[in-house]
Design an enzyme around this catalytic site. Structure first.
Site, PDB file in Angstrom:
ATOM      1  N   TYR A 155       0.814  -1.355   0.055  1.00 39.79           N
ATOM      2  CA  TYR A 155      -0.230  -0.078  -0.098  1.00 39.79           C
ATOM      3  C   TYR A 155       1.072   1.303   0.061  1.00 39.79           C
ATOM      4  O   TYR A 155       0.725   2.364  -0.947  1.00 39.79           O
ATOM      5  CB  TYR A 155      -0.849  -0.014   1.245  1.00 39.79           C
ATOM      6  CG  TYR A 155      -1.989   1.105   1.312  1.00 39.79           C
ATOM      7  CD1 TYR A 155      -2.873   1.097   0.379  1.00 39.79           C
ATOM      8  CD2 TYR A 155      -1.571   2.230   2.054  1.00 39.79           C
ATOM      9  CE1 TYR A 155      -3.881   2.209   0.420  1.00 39.79           C
ATOM     10  CE2 TYR A 155      -2.660   3.117   1.776  1.00 39.79           C
ATOM     11  CZ  TYR A 155      -3.671   3.475   1.334  1.00 39.79           C
ATOM     12  OH  TYR A 155      -4.565   4.514   1.078  1.00 39.79           O
ATOM     13  N   LYS A 159       1.088   4.037  -3.073  1.00 38.61           N
ATOM     14  CA  LYS A 159       0.881   5.338  -2.918  1.00 38.61           C
ATOM     15  C   LYS A 159       2.079   6.168  -3.076  1.00 38.61           C
ATOM     16  O   LYS A 159       1.568   7.530  -3.713  1.00 38.61           O
ATOM     17  CB  LYS A 159       0.209   5.601  -1.523  1.00 38.61           C
ATOM     18  CG  LYS A 159      -1.367   4.973  -1.296  1.00 38.61           C
ATOM     19  CD  LYS A 159      -2.397   5.345  -2.357  1.00 38.61           C
ATOM     20  CE  LYS A 159      -3.738   4.904  -1.968  1.00 38.61           C
ATOM     21  NZ  LYS A 159      -4.817   5.355  -3.202  1.00 38.61           N
TER      22      LYS A 159
END
Length: 291
Positions: A155, A159
């Site tokens: 994640y 991002k």
């Protein structure tokens, strides 16, 4: 007294991952400001319900944002049905949490594909529209793009990658009249976050964060702030506002995170959550790589 017409009224916007959570709230907020919305995602029934509830002439498309051919087809269909797109919100995203060692390679890869590759595919598919309309592309990012935390390697990497992609795209498109914004967001009270809190690793992650960082905010509140930033064609928006300060101390965050993890988090044994978010469902039926 003259009533000012809403800035975005009459325009067409695309929102990916629009079936629920922040994507749904963004679609609702845009429509409330007079925007026709194309809702894209994998949960067709939920997308149809949301599109049917909007006050503007909005429609939904069932598509995986990592599917180049599918997204190109949808971009053409959106233009024919709703008109040239002047706003694109790359919101679709998934997550997983747990130790990288022993993590499922397909799940890890799928997070990267949806959050980073899917954003790039979204931009590539709709850039012809944005160049025509001199529109605005908004990337939904996260505090994870500013400061990575343990147990969420895919994640955080995705991002941070999406942030860098957007910054590069901004410099490239500015001379051509297209603006690019990044939304840095913290925890949002959505189905995905509530689902994540069922797992010990996610509960422990949030418990290790300072009190202001671990709190969540309603999706409707976040959507209002984000859409206002779209109206202003702002290069960035931070929700909550204190996140802007994290940029100032960004260089020192890795050391702080490492010290915090050494004191508690990494002494415990955790198992992976598996995929969090509807965007992971395509991986269950089609595999991690799609065309």
């Amino acid at each position: 007294m003259t009533v000012r017409k809403p800035v975005l009224s009459g325009r067409t916007a695309v929102v990916t991952g629009a079936a629920r959570g922040l994507g749904k709230a963004l679609a609702q907020e845009l429509a409330a400001r007079g925007v026709r919305v194309a809702l894209l995602g994998l949960e067709e029934e939920a997308l149809a319900r949301t599109a049917g509830e909007l006050p503007t002439a909005s429609h939904h498309w069932h598509v995986d944002t990592t599917d180049e051919a599918g997204m190109s087809r949808v971009a053409d269909e959106v233009g024919r049905r709703l008109g040239p797109v002047s706003i694109v919100v790359a919101n679709a995203g998934v997550a997983e949490a747990g130790p990288f060692i022993g993590s499922d390679a397909d799940t890890w890869r799928r997070v990267i594909e949806v959050n980073l590759v899917g954003s790039a595919v979204t931009a590539r598919s709709f850039l012809p529209h944005l160049l025509e309309t001199r529109g605005h592309y908004l990337q939904i990012a996260s505090l994870a793009a500013i400061g990575a935390v343990p147990m969420m390697s895919a994640y955080c990497a995705s991002k941070a990658g999406a942030e860098s992609f957007s910054q590069s795209l901004r410099a490239e498109l500015l001379p051509r009249g297209v603006s690019v914004g990044i939304a840095y967001l913290n925890w949002i009270d959505t189905d995905m976050i509530r689902d994540a809190d069922r797992y010990p690793v996610m509960r422990e992650l949030r418990a290790q964060l300072p009190p202001p960082v671990r709190g969540s905010r309603p999706a409707e509140y976040v959507a209002r702030r984000v859409v206002t930033a779209v109206e202003r064609r702002a290069p960035s928006v931070y929700v909550p506002a204190w996140l802007r300060g994290a940029q100032v101390v960004r260089a020192g965050l890795p050391g702080l995170v490492a010290r915090t993890a050494r004191r508690g988090l990494t002494r415990s044994q955790f198992t992976a959550t598996g995929m969090l978010g509807a965007g992971g469902r395509a991986a269950e039926t089609k595999g991690p790589s799609q065309s």
